[in-house]
Motif scaffolding. Structure first.
Motif, PDB file in Angstrom:
ATOM      1  N   THR A  63      -0.968 -22.148 -90.004  1.00 34.26           N
ATOM      2  CA  THR A  63      -1.338 -23.307 -90.759  1.00 34.26           C
ATOM      3  C   THR A  63      -2.913 -23.489 -90.280  1.00 34.26           C
ATOM      4  N   ALA A  64      -3.039 -23.353 -88.950  1.00 35.12           N
ATOM      5  CA  ALA A  64      -4.501 -23.787 -88.314  1.00 35.12           C
ATOM      6  C   ALA A  64      -5.288 -22.366 -88.310  1.00 35.12           C
ATOM      7  N   SER A  65      -4.631 -21.393 -89.161  1.00 29.47           N
ATOM      8  CA  SER A  65      -5.723 -20.273 -89.169  1.00 29.47           C
ATOM      9  C   SER A  65      -6.664 -20.354 -90.386  1.00 29.47           C
ATOM     10  N   GLY A  66      -6.733 -21.441 -90.969  1.00 27.43           N
ATOM     11  CA  GLY A  66      -7.514 -21.483 -92.213  1.00 27.43           C
ATOM     12  C   GLY A  66      -7.748 -22.899 -92.448  1.00 27.43           C
ATOM     13  N   ALA A  67      -8.325 -23.091 -93.806  1.00 23.12           N
ATOM     14  CA  ALA A  67      -8.209 -24.650 -94.024  1.00 23.12           C
ATOM     15  C   ALA A  67      -7.194 -25.455 -94.400  1.00 23.12           C
ATOM     16  N   LEU A 159      -6.413 -20.822 -97.537  1.00 24.31           N
ATOM     17  CA  LEU A 159      -5.392 -21.541 -96.956  1.00 24.31           C
ATOM     18  C   LEU A 159      -4.372 -20.601 -96.140  1.00 24.31           C
ATOM     19  N   ALA A 160      -4.042 -20.719 -95.038  1.00 24.83           N
ATOM     20  CA  ALA A 160      -3.229 -20.012 -94.171  1.00 24.83           C
ATOM     21  C   ALA A 160      -3.326 -18.384 -94.383  1.00 24.83           C
ATOM     22  N   PRO A 161      -4.403 -18.105 -93.963  1.00 26.13           N
ATOM     23  CA  PRO A 161      -4.876 -16.473 -94.102  1.00 26.13           C
ATOM     24  C   PRO A 161      -4.011 -15.563 -93.055  1.00 26.13           C
ATOM     25  N   ALA A 162      -3.629 -16.237 -91.921  1.00 28.83           N
ATOM     26  CA  ALA A 162      -2.761 -15.477 -91.151  1.00 28.83           C
ATOM     27  C   ALA A 162      -1.476 -15.019 -91.971  1.00 28.83           C
ATOM     28  N   ASP A 163      -0.925 -15.939 -92.611  1.00 29.66           N
ATOM     29  CA  ASP A 163       0.398 -15.767 -93.320  1.00 29.66           C
ATOM     30  C   ASP A 163       0.213 -14.870 -94.872  1.00 29.66           C
ATOM     31  N   ARG A 164      -1.162 -14.908 -95.283  1.00 26.97           N
ATOM     32  CA  ARG A 164      -1.267 -13.920 -96.297  1.00 26.97           C
ATOM     33  C   ARG A 164      -1.603 -12.536 -96.017  1.00 26.97           C
ATOM     34  N   ARG A 165      -1.819 -12.295 -94.706  1.00 26.63           N
ATOM     35  CA  ARG A 165      -1.742 -10.979 -94.179  1.00 26.63           C
ATOM     36  C   ARG A 165      -0.404 -10.584 -93.764  1.00 26.63           C
ATOM     37  N   LYS A 190       2.600 -24.834 -97.104  1.00 29.41           N
ATOM     38  CA  LYS A 190       2.726 -26.235 -97.536  1.00 29.41           C
ATOM     39  C   LYS A 190       2.013 -27.243 -96.722  1.00 29.41           C
ATOM     40  N   ARG A 191       2.228 -27.206 -95.290  1.00 26.32           N
ATOM     41  CA  ARG A 191       1.184 -27.779 -94.516  1.00 26.32           C
ATOM     42  C   ARG A 191      -0.113 -27.991 -94.638  1.00 26.32           C
ATOM     43  N   ALA A 192      -0.635 -26.572 -94.919  1.00 25.21           N
ATOM     44  CA  ALA A 192      -1.991 -26.451 -95.253  1.00 25.21           C
ATOM     45  C   ALA A 192      -2.542 -27.051 -96.565  1.00 25.21           C
ATOM     46  N   ALA A 193      -1.478 -27.520 -97.407  1.00 21.66           N
ATOM     47  CA  ALA A 193      -1.762 -28.287 -98.660  1.00 21.66           C
ATOM     48  C   ALA A 193      -1.893 -29.895 -98.266  1.00 21.66           C
ATOM     49  N   GLY A 194      -1.657 -30.120 -97.136  1.00 19.22           N
ATOM     50  CA  GLY A 194      -1.854 -31.427 -96.932  1.00 19.22           C
ATOM     51  C   GLY A 194      -0.710 -32.580 -97.365  1.00 19.22           C
ATOM     52  N   LEU A 195       0.474 -32.089 -97.339  1.00 15.73           N
ATOM     53  CA  LEU A 195       1.557 -32.889 -98.006  1.00 15.73           C
ATOM     54  C   LEU A 195       1.860 -33.964 -97.000  1.00 15.73           C
ATOM     55  N   GLN A 196       2.621 -34.945 -97.658  1.00 20.27           N
ATOM     56  CA  GLN A 196       3.148 -36.016 -97.031  1.00 20.27           C
ATOM     57  C   GLN A 196       4.718 -36.062 -96.777  1.00 20.27           C
TER      58      GLN A 196
END
Length: 437
Positions: A63-67, A159-165, A190-196
């Motif tokens: 999650t923290a790997s991108g915006a 969003l989550a570029p580590a996961d994309r790769r 999903k966490r990178a999308a700022g969900l509650q």
């Protein structure tokens, strides 16, 4: 931290610490880990597994790997909620759920994906609508959410570029089936999308990734526990995919079925059960209703009143699609439409739903490889469900194809995927299990 040492520790069965996992995610994002090293790490995780703490750490690191989207200053009118499905055939729930939840006070920035393997993709379905644009800049997305309450869009590369790769590497290294990697992949985006709050639809059956109940329950439990461990309230429903969800499979056909369900023209009971069940869980989890039962009543009212249909139409227009999709959806139609007759009298006793999904791909409705163009016109409509009594010659489905030869092949595939017996047990219920934290 040296990549070979981290790989060796996981290969030998050790529990990795959060800094080691963070180094792996950072190496994926910035390219300092090679494809070979990332593939080796993925294989080590597949074979050795990860405990809950490791999977939480991997989710947070990716999650923290991108915006990470922050909606706190966006002026949104309600809690930020979303749903994720592990994928199936005919799964058009997102097209119904997003406007239903928006009508009930939630805000749904639904970051969706494209078809994968035999499963359809929500973005491919919506792009059957002329002009619908899934790639939206953050300011435009926020504006649509403020005015409409829901927007179904694609994931930004930020969003989550580590996961994309890692996702691409898993696809070519036979490491897709790792539950920790699946869990971290889904939840990091999903966490990178700022969900509650998040509701998870974990499919089980012949058309699902998890074809047996044990794997579906393991995955659902992992998703819920890791989401909550990472600070995201979540609940999972394990739902049935032993038959096509609804009566259509194929992009434009599924949009048409969704419009019929939203407007009350026609609606498959199982599709509505799954949609309303997930909507109710999400509304309750997001704090909009004190109980699931109260949330279910609100969701039903949003659908029955036509408010959800109107909200869907506003979303489509705001994202570049037809100005009045309820009146004129402008959906493309296939030039060849052919009924597939039942070869004998009896009852539809079993369906190989994965084979039906692959038949849609073969028609051109999905991708055999990255970069393929999807034909939105093709697929199946009127697909008979389990337990349906038929006579010889009764339509089992209608093939929509680009050519007569393609229609012949799809009809043969459907017949091979459908077993008709003299009798059959009742079809499985739509809901197999509910898993909460």
């Amino acid at each position: 931290m040296l990549a070979p040492e981290i790989i060796r520790r996981k290969r030998d069965g050790h529990t990795l610490q959060a800094p080691e996992i963070a180094a792996f995610a950072q190496g994926l994002a910035d390219g300092s880990w090679s494809d070979a090293q990332a593939g080796a790490m993925a294989m080590a995780i597949l074979l050795r597994g990860m405990d809950r703490a490791e999977t939480v750490a991997l989710t947070e690191a990716m999650t923290a790997s991108g915006a990470v989207l922050d909606w706190s200053q966006a002026g949104l009118p309600g809690p930020v909620l979303d749903k994720h499905s592990t994928g199936g055939v005919g799964d058009k729930v997102s097209l119904l759920l997003a406007p239903i939840v928006a009508c009930c006070g939630g805000v749904v920035p639904m970051v969706s994906g494209r078809g994968l393997g035999h499963t359809g993709g929500t973005l491919d379905k919506l792009e059957a609508l002329p002009g619908y644009t899934v790639d939206q800049p953050p300011d435009r997305l926020a504006a649509v959410l403020r005015s409409v309450g829901c927007a179904i869009v694609g994931a930004s590369a930020r969003l989550a570029p580590a996961d994309r790769r890692l996702y691409a590497i898993r696809d070519v290294t036979a490491t897709v089936e790792s539950v920790p990697l699946i869990t971290a992949s889904i939840l990091s985006k999903k966490r990178a999308a700022g969900l509650q709050a998040l509701v998870l639809d974990v499919k089980v059956g012949s058309g699902a990734f998890a074809q047996d109940a044990a794997l579906a329950h393991t995955l659902a439990t992992s998703l819920v526990q890791v989401a909550r461990g990472a600070g995201l309230p979540a609940t999972a429903l394990v739902t049935d995919m032993a038959q096509v969800l609804g009566s259509t499979a194929g992009n434009a056909l599924e949009v048409r079925e969704s419009l019929d369900a939203l407007t009350g023209r026609a609606a498959d009971a199982r599709l509505l059960d799954v949609t309303l069940g997930l909507s109710a869980e999400l509304l309750h989890l997001g704090g909009l209703h004190a109980s699931v039962d109260a949330a279910l009543q609100a969701a039903r009212q949003a659908l029955a009143s036509g408010a959800a249909a109107e909200r869907f139409a506003r979303m489509v227009a705001a994202l570049g699609g037809p100005a009045d999709v309820l009146r004129d959806a402008q959906l493309p139609t296939a030039p060849v439409q052919r009924v597939v007759p039942a070869p004998r009298a009896g009852v539809v006793a079993a369906l190989d739903v994965r084979a039906i999904g692959l038949a849609v791909v073969a028609l051109g409705g999905g991708r055999r490889r990255n970069g393929d163009t999807v034909d939105p016109r093709v697929g199946f409509s009127g697909v008979r469900g389990l337990g349906t009594a038929v006579q010889a010659g009764t339509p089992l489905a209608t093939v929509h194809a680009a050519s007569a030869d393609a229609a012949d092949a799809a009809a043969a595939a459907l017949l091979a995927a459908c077993r008709i017996d003299d009798s059959a047990p009742p079809p499985p219920p739509w809901l197999h299990a509910r898993i909460a934290g």
